[in-house]
Design a protein around this motif. Structure first.
Motif, PDB file in Angstrom:
ATOM      1  N   ILE A  32       0.780  -1.111  -0.104  1.00  0.00           N
ATOM      2  CA  ILE A  32       0.051   0.175   0.150  1.00  0.00           C
ATOM      3  C   ILE A  32       0.926   1.474   0.062  1.00  0.00           C
ATOM      4  O   ILE A  32       0.488   2.338  -0.896  1.00  0.00           O
ATOM      5  N   ALA A  33       1.849   1.257   0.936  1.00  0.00           N
ATOM      6  CA  ALA A  33       2.935   2.307   1.098  1.00  0.00           C
ATOM      7  C   ALA A  33       3.745   2.619  -0.118  1.00  0.00           C
ATOM      8  O   ALA A  33       4.156   3.605  -0.387  1.00  0.00           O
ATOM      9  N   GLY A  34       4.312   1.424  -0.823  1.00  0.00           N
ATOM     10  CA  GLY A  34       5.135   1.652  -1.822  1.00  0.00           C
ATOM     11  C   GLY A  34       6.571   1.800  -1.289  1.00  0.00           C
ATOM     12  O   GLY A  34       7.444   2.086  -2.154  1.00  0.00           O
ATOM     13  N   ARG A  35       6.533   1.355  -0.113  1.00  0.00           N
ATOM     14  CA  ARG A  35       8.131   1.180   0.510  1.00  0.00           C
ATOM     15  C   ARG A  35       7.893   0.336   1.735  1.00  0.00           C
ATOM     16  O   ARG A  35       6.908   0.048   2.104  1.00  0.00           O
ATOM     17  N   GLN A  36       9.082  -0.013   2.240  1.00  0.00           N
ATOM     18  CA  GLN A  36       9.000  -0.698   3.645  1.00  0.00           C
ATOM     19  C   GLN A  36       8.348   0.093   4.762  1.00  0.00           C
ATOM     20  O   GLN A  36       8.790   1.335   4.959  1.00  0.00           O
ATOM     21  N   VAL A  37       7.236  -0.350   5.640  1.00  0.00           N
ATOM     22  CA  VAL A  37       6.933   0.176   6.659  1.00  0.00           C
ATOM     23  C   VAL A  37       7.013  -0.566   7.824  1.00  0.00           C
ATOM     24  O   VAL A  37       6.738  -1.713   8.079  1.00  0.00           O
ATOM     25  N   LEU A  38       7.809   0.162   8.796  1.00  0.00           N
ATOM     26  CA  LEU A  38       7.860  -0.546  10.124  1.00  0.00           C
ATOM     27  C   LEU A  38       6.990   0.283  11.190  1.00  0.00           C
ATOM     28  O   LEU A  38       7.073   1.161  11.378  1.00  0.00           O
ATOM     29  N   VAL A  39       6.330  -0.670  12.021  1.00  0.00           N
ATOM     30  CA  VAL A  39       5.369  -0.156  12.833  1.00  0.00           C
ATOM     31  C   VAL A  39       5.901  -0.270  14.366  1.00  0.00           C
ATOM     32  O   VAL A  39       6.160  -1.493  14.688  1.00  0.00           O
ATOM     33  N   LYS A  40       6.114   0.689  15.072  1.00  0.00           N
ATOM     34  CA  LYS A  40       6.567   0.609  16.456  1.00  0.00           C
ATOM     35  C   LYS A  40       5.245   0.712  17.391  1.00  0.00           C
ATOM     36  O   LYS A  40       4.610   1.611  17.498  1.00  0.00           O
TER      37      LYS A  40
END
Length: 325
Positions: A32-40
């Protein structure tokens, strides 16, 4: 003024008391984001939000004789619970001033932690004035939700963890999106990243219509919101940036990002379906920006802090029904 030394000292006091939350990821969110998404996921922190860090930091830093008289705080709910639990764990009384329209779960949880809850009308009453009066009457120590150096230091421990965890994953350059009310968490993270991961750029994220920090960063001076109610993102509705936090934000943050209530709710549903975490709307605005405002973000990776999970069950059910959790 908070600094790295204070943040490191807060981290020592928090050791063994706060949870070290992970960095989560999902290929679906990356797509969805078009990049790596890291969630804290600070929604997994004690009391369901990062606010426990600042609450423990502030309560534990008080001289024992001052702490024994008790503490007072004002909050729409997450700071309330963080301070209430920290006070309970230290065996001292806590009075919490909360808006009457705060989610019922937050009011009930704060009372369940042993705090005395004083409700006020967010639209017509001044919580600062109520706090000052009760502090004087009862000789309580006021712990402000964001404009307090020890609170900022406690929230900054989130940034120490992000720096270490991002490095472990090989992410050395990224925007770090932070749900922002008065700026305590954002400024604390910014100070920690400045020292430990200077190529990770903190950026505040706010709901549409309550973007005082974004506007303040753009103008260079403190801007106020016209209203104090009218968004589902109750956890991060504040009148204006803090006088301690804003100079830190101005010096260290990239431009702010603004998302709609619907985008925050959609992100909340996606966090549940793809990461299996419960995130309240105000705690989901950073993820919403990562997912739906990628054109305003730089780099191959983005880090989003999911700041709280204290959402009313009815609101959460409606969100999942609407956006397909």
């Amino acid at each position: 003024m908070s600094n790295l030394e204070m943040i490191e000292a807060a981290a020592e006091r928090l050791h063994g008391h706060a949870r070290r939350t992970p960095l989560l990821s999902s290929p679906f969110l990356d797509e969805i984001a078009g990049r790596q998404v890291l969630v804290k996921p600070e929604c997994l922190q004690h009391t369901g939000s990062f606010k426990f860090r600042g609450g423990w930091s502030a309560v534990s830093a008080l001289p024992p004789e001052t702490r024994a008289r008790g503490v007072i705080a004002f909050s729409s709910g997450n700071h309330a619970q963080g301070v209430a639990l920290a006070a309970k764990m230290h065996g001292v009384p806590a009075v919490i001033i909360m808006p009457a329209d705060a989610p019922r779960v937050k009011i009930d949880n704060t009372r369940a932690l042993g705090a005395e809850v004083v409700l006020y009308d967010r639209a017509s009453e001044d919580r600062d004035a109520i706090g000052d009066r009760l502090s004087d009457e009862r000789d309580l120590t006021l712990i402000k939700p964001f404009d307090e150096p020890q609170v900022i230091a406690g929230q900054g421990t989130t940034g120490l963890e992000i720096a270490e965890q991002a490095a472990e994953l090989g992410v050395t350059q990224a925007d770090v999106l932070v749900c922002c009310g008065g700026g305590g968490l954002t400024s604390g993270i910014a100070l920690a990243l400045e020292a430990r991961a200077p190529d990770l750029r903190p950026r505040p994220v706010e709901p549409e219509g309550f973007d005082d920090v974004t506007r303040s960063l753009a103008s260079g001076g403190i801007e106020r919101n016209n209203s104090m109610s009218g968004s589902v993102c109750d956890a991060i509705l504040t009148p204006e940036p803090g006088h301690i936090t804003f100079p830190i934000l101005k010096r260290l943050c990239g431009p702010g990002l603004v998302v709609t209530d619907d985008e925050a709710l959609h992100a909340s549903a996606l966090a549940f379906s793809r990461l299996k975490i419960v995130v309240e709307p105000g705690g989901a605005v950073a993820l919403a920006a990562a997912l739906f405002h990628g054109d305003q973000i730089e780099g191959d990776a983005v880090i989003a802090v999911a700041t709280g999970g204290n959402v009313d069950a009815g609101v959460f059910r409606d969100t999942l029904a609407r956006f397909g959790g």
